[in-house]
Design a protein around this motif. Sequence first.
Motif, PDB file in Angstrom:
ATOM      1  N   LEU A  39      -9.438  11.955  -1.198  1.00 34.00           N
ATOM      2  CA  LEU A  39      -8.572  11.203  -2.106  1.00 34.00           C
ATOM      3  C   LEU A  39      -7.525  12.119  -2.737  1.00 34.00           C
ATOM      4  N   PHE A  40      -7.954  13.299  -3.175  1.00 30.68           N
ATOM      5  CA  PHE A  40      -7.026  14.203  -3.846  1.00 30.68           C
ATOM      6  C   PHE A  40      -6.185  15.011  -2.874  1.00 30.68           C
ATOM      7  N   LEU A  41      -6.548  15.019  -1.601  1.00 24.93           N
ATOM      8  CA  LEU A  41      -5.645  15.581  -0.596  1.00 24.93           C
ATOM      9  C   LEU A  41      -4.561  14.578  -0.235  1.00 24.93           C
ATOM     10  N   LEU A  42      -4.933  13.311  -0.192  1.00 30.49           N
ATOM     11  CA  LEU A  42      -3.974  12.271   0.186  1.00 30.49           C
ATOM     12  C   LEU A  42      -2.846  12.152  -0.834  1.00 30.49           C
ATOM     13  N   GLU A  43      -3.150  12.388  -2.103  1.00 32.29           N
ATOM     14  CA  GLU A  43      -2.144  12.230  -3.153  1.00 32.29           C
ATOM     15  C   GLU A  43      -0.944  13.156  -2.963  1.00 32.29           C
ATOM     16  N   PRO A  44      -1.118  14.489  -2.852  1.00 31.68           N
ATOM     17  CA  PRO A  44       0.073  15.347  -2.653  1.00 31.68           C
ATOM     18  C   PRO A  44       0.732  15.163  -1.300  1.00 31.68           C
ATOM     19  N   ILE A  45      -0.054  14.820  -0.249  1.00 29.95           N
ATOM     20  CA  ILE A  45       0.548  14.597   1.067  1.00 29.95           C
ATOM     21  C   ILE A  45       1.516  13.419   1.007  1.00 29.95           C
ATOM     22  N   ALA A  46       1.092  12.323   0.360  1.00 32.83           N
ATOM     23  CA  ALA A  46       1.958  11.148   0.239  1.00 32.83           C
ATOM     24  C   ALA A  46       3.147  11.423  -0.676  1.00 32.83           C
ATOM     25  N   ALA A  47       2.903  12.112  -1.795  1.00 28.97           N
ATOM     26  CA  ALA A  47       3.984  12.388  -2.742  1.00 28.97           C
ATOM     27  C   ALA A  47       5.060  13.263  -2.110  1.00 28.97           C
ATOM     28  N   ARG A  48       4.661  14.226  -1.302  1.00 25.36           N
ATOM     29  CA  ARG A  48       5.632  15.115  -0.653  1.00 25.36           C
ATOM     30  C   ARG A  48       6.588  14.358   0.247  1.00 25.36           C
ATOM     31  N   GLN A  49       6.091  13.322   0.901  1.00 27.24           N
ATOM     32  CA  GLN A  49       6.938  12.561   1.817  1.00 27.24           C
ATOM     33  C   GLN A  49       7.930  11.681   1.070  1.00 27.24           C
ATOM     34  N   LEU A  50       7.675  11.424  -0.204  1.00 24.60           N
ATOM     35  CA  LEU A  50       8.581  10.591  -0.993  1.00 24.60           C
ATOM     36  C   LEU A  50       9.707  11.389  -1.636  1.00 24.60           C
ATOM     37  N   LEU A  51       9.516  12.682  -1.817  1.00 30.20           N
ATOM     38  CA  LEU A  51      10.474  13.483  -2.564  1.00 30.20           C
ATOM     39  C   LEU A  51      11.900  13.433  -2.018  1.00 30.20           C
ATOM     40  N   PRO A  52      12.113  13.485  -0.695  1.00 28.74           N
ATOM     41  CA  PRO A  52      13.497  13.482  -0.207  1.00 28.74           C
ATOM     42  C   PRO A  52      14.287  12.246  -0.608  1.00 28.74           C
ATOM     43  N   LEU A  53      13.625  11.111  -0.761  1.00 24.54           N
ATOM     44  CA  LEU A  53      14.346   9.888  -1.092  1.00 24.54           C
ATOM     45  C   LEU A  53      14.759   9.844  -2.546  1.00 24.54           C
ATOM     46  N   PHE A  54      14.007  10.539  -3.409  1.00 23.02           N
ATOM     47  CA  PHE A  54      14.242  10.428  -4.843  1.00 23.02           C
ATOM     48  C   PHE A  54      14.656  11.749  -5.458  1.00 23.02           C
ATOM     49  N   GLY A  55      15.338  12.576  -4.664  1.00 18.39           N
ATOM     50  CA  GLY A  55      15.981  13.762  -5.196  1.00 18.39           C
ATOM     51  C   GLY A  55      15.043  14.852  -5.639  1.00 18.39           C
ATOM     52  N   GLY A  56      13.776  14.837  -5.199  1.00 18.58           N
ATOM     53  CA  GLY A  56      12.852  15.880  -5.611  1.00 18.58           C
ATOM     54  C   GLY A  56      12.447  15.774  -7.053  1.00 18.58           C
ATOM     55  N   SER A  57      12.634  14.613  -7.693  1.00 22.31           N
ATOM     56  CA  SER A  57      12.362  14.468  -9.114  1.00 22.31           C
ATOM     57  C   SER A  57      10.891  14.649  -9.430  1.00 22.31           C
ATOM     58  N   ALA A  58      10.606  15.343 -10.553  1.00 22.55           N
ATOM     59  CA  ALA A  58       9.221  15.502 -10.999  1.00 22.55           C
ATOM     60  C   ALA A  58       8.605  14.161 -11.363  1.00 22.55           C
ATOM     61  N   ALA A  59       9.441  13.183 -11.715  1.00 18.16           N
ATOM     62  CA  ALA A  59       8.928  11.859 -12.071  1.00 18.16           C
ATOM     63  C   ALA A  59       8.292  11.161 -10.881  1.00 18.16           C
ATOM     64  N   VAL A  60       8.595  11.617  -9.661  1.00 16.40           N
ATOM     65  CA  VAL A  60       7.944  11.046  -8.480  1.00 16.40           C
ATOM     66  C   VAL A  60       6.430  11.229  -8.594  1.00 16.40           C
ATOM     67  N   TRP A  61       5.996  12.410  -9.050  1.00 15.61           N
ATOM     68  CA  TRP A  61       4.567  12.670  -9.172  1.00 15.61           C
ATOM     69  C   TRP A  61       3.937  11.774 -10.231  1.00 15.61           C
ATOM     70  N   ILE A  62       4.609  11.589 -11.370  1.00 17.02           N
ATOM     71  CA  ILE A  62       4.056  10.736 -12.427  1.00 17.02           C
ATOM     72  C   ILE A  62       3.929   9.295 -11.936  1.00 17.02           C
ATOM     73  N   THR A  63       4.943   8.812 -11.207  1.00 21.13           N
ATOM     74  CA  THR A  63       4.875   7.448 -10.673  1.00 21.13           C
ATOM     75  C   THR A  63       3.772   7.337  -9.627  1.00 21.13           C
ATOM     76  N   CYS A  64       3.625   8.358  -8.792  1.00 21.66           N
ATOM     77  CA  CYS A  64       2.514   8.363  -7.833  1.00 21.66           C
ATOM     78  C   CYS A  64       1.180   8.328  -8.566  1.00 21.66           C
ATOM     79  N   LEU A  65       1.097   9.044  -9.681  1.00 19.62           N
ATOM     80  CA  LEU A  65      -0.143   9.058 -10.462  1.00 19.62           C
ATOM     81  C   LEU A  65      -0.467   7.660 -10.975  1.00 19.62           C
ATOM     82  N   VAL A  66       0.561   6.906 -11.374  1.00 21.18           N
ATOM     83  CA  VAL A  66       0.351   5.522 -11.797  1.00 21.18           C
ATOM     84  C   VAL A  66      -0.212   4.697 -10.641  1.00 21.18           C
ATOM     85  N   PHE A  67       0.381   4.859  -9.457  1.00 20.16           N
ATOM     86  CA  PHE A  67      -0.127   4.131  -8.280  1.00 20.16           C
ATOM     87  C   PHE A  67      -1.573   4.512  -7.986  1.00 20.16           C
ATOM     88  N   PHE A  68      -1.882   5.806  -8.041  1.00 18.66           N
ATOM     89  CA  PHE A  68      -3.229   6.248  -7.727  1.00 18.66           C
ATOM     90  C   PHE A  68      -4.240   5.670  -8.728  1.00 18.66           C
TER      91      PHE A  68
END
Length: 709
Positions: A39-68
């Motif tokens: 579960l905790f390996l899947l989180e950074p793997i998925a978040a990394r693939q989203l970064l290019p679309l959203f400018g590498g924003s740190a908020a991507v991780w917080i939003t992913c945390l909400v989803f998780f």
Amino acid sequence: MTSALLCSRLADVESPTLFTMKLLTALYATVICLSAFLLFLLEPIAARQLLPLFGGSAAVWITCLVFFQCTLLAGYWYAHLLISHTAPRAQAVIHMALLTLALLSLELRVHPSATAVTWHPILSILGLLAVSIGLPFLTLAATSPLLQAWYSRAGGSEAPPWWLFALSNAGSLFALFLYPALIETHLALHWQVIVWAIGFCVFSAFCGALALQSRRIGSAAAAVDRPSPDQDSPRSWALWILLPGCASMLLCAVTNHLGENIAAIPLLWIVPLAAYLLSFIVAFASPRAWPRFVSVRMLALTLATFAYLLYSSRMSLPPQISIPVYTLALFFACLFCHGELYRLRPSANRLTGFYLSLSGGSAAGAILVGLVAPNFFHASYDLAITVILLAAVALIVTWKSGMTPRILWTAATIAMIYIAVMQARSLGQEAIVQLRSFYGTLRVTETHLPPEAETTRTLYHGRIQHGTQLFGNGLRTQPSSYYAQSSGVGLALDLCCEGHPKRIAVVGLGTGTVAAYGKPGDDITFYEIDPLVERLARALFTYLHDSQAAVHVVLGDARLSLARESAIGKVQPLNDVIVLDAFSGDAIPIHLLTAQAIALYRRRLRPDGVLVFNISSQYLDLAPELELQAQHAGLETALVHSEADESRGLFTADWLLMSANHALLHRSEIANVAQPVSMTPGLRLWTDDYSSLLPLMKWRTRERRSSQR
């Protein structure tokens, strides 16, 4: 004995012997720990693939945390419904069907595209995650409560199953450290996905075996445990939600606060998350080792620490002090919440309902900080509000302990409210405007320093300065902050195109300082992902308005925008200079530094043009990676360092120039100040499939201005 034979034999067990029960215990523990690890390996793997679309924003991780957190809630809800409303045989059939569907949907690749709704990034992220990893994540999330219930029914309730929950958090903690330290640094992204998929298949096989075994065992007696006498009261049910919700809010608030206001260090989010997981492990694995009277007293000290830090928010402590202090405060606060949660634990027959309430509170806390706060507050008040809630929760929890605790925690709650009001006033003293969006908190201050400037305005993202402008004594049109004429970008813009107008592309708008270099006939295009930055640059700074060049601002991720221009072809003229100034803070947009990105820039650059990278940072040394990229692309580099000059509003800056134009980089103005790049042994070329920040971390940083990037 092979795993298949072991699973077959376990599936035929109806009345486990002592030996079989030990074997089952080991298997249950292994599967629960493996599920949390995956579960905790899947989180950074998925978040990394989203970064290019959203400018590498740190908020991507917080939003992913909400989803998780929300998907974890869905998994716990599924487990609760399965245990509460179906017979053992039906539970096995349903869960094996879910495992099969999860295996069939095992794509695990997020496919961001330029057509995604970048104007509503939160909805885009949640939608992409739900489609790509939703079902495997939900299956893993349901594992811990479901298997604990099956374990209790199988006869394991002679020992309370709470240690299994602690074990699952230990698996999560192990994955949290293993990913950046080993997996990310050694495996490309597609190999990470393959290895994870293999691990999920192994997990599914063993989990399926346990499902088959559980259907042969009827309901067991209630667990031999010592739950709180009032475990079934409405107060206990409310605290099952409130306590984990407060801890989750505190995790998100401290993570945001550290990244925006303390130190913009890459991977810093790992530290508070590790403290949060560790508090679960300590609270549920060894409650006797941490008595309640110690926990309450440590909470009082923790609240006093938070009060001091928030009240003295304008005083800057070194990160070496403030980060450990915030992390320890978070740990003790979460340990109090999770320790009280354990004290209110129910018997085994209410286990899944307990976990459902816990995950519901955690999801609510993440939503409040990750989704609600950015849309309702103009500044970052998350931590102050959460500390008030923490004091109030302590008052509720200790209400039955007598008058003294009631007076103490009531006073603490009132004091926290006062501190929050004072912090809000302090943040607004020098600020003429504060705005907040998905990409962070923006603030513009106005001062009268240095005296030569008469009036100085500065744009902040958290505590990171993104540009400044001096308005007095003829300094209004002079480039400031990192863009001095003696800096790398200043030399490149002054020397690159002598005799003809320049065409310049700038990634990252800030205050628009680069526009000060514009001359009649020049064309400057800024690429900015945050619409609020453009609003502030046009309303409160004059670089864009005063420039003699034709100035344009393109909103959206720069790499996607440049790729669209490249697809247009000859309709779009090529650039003489591309300035990349988006590598500040902890949100390093790695997708702007890969081999594929460099190739894209070259397609948008004239053959004799130059790429200019702002690599000023206290915590990352990007020069070796860029040197490696230049060697791969057959280009030359020049690293230029310029010193600060406070009287002119100039900061210390490091710029790296990259070009095929040998004559430009060897002009005396550049060659005489260029510094050699010190290469990092074993460094690998970054691509869209591989990158790692860890080898580039500056573990011993030089003392610089607090405003330095």
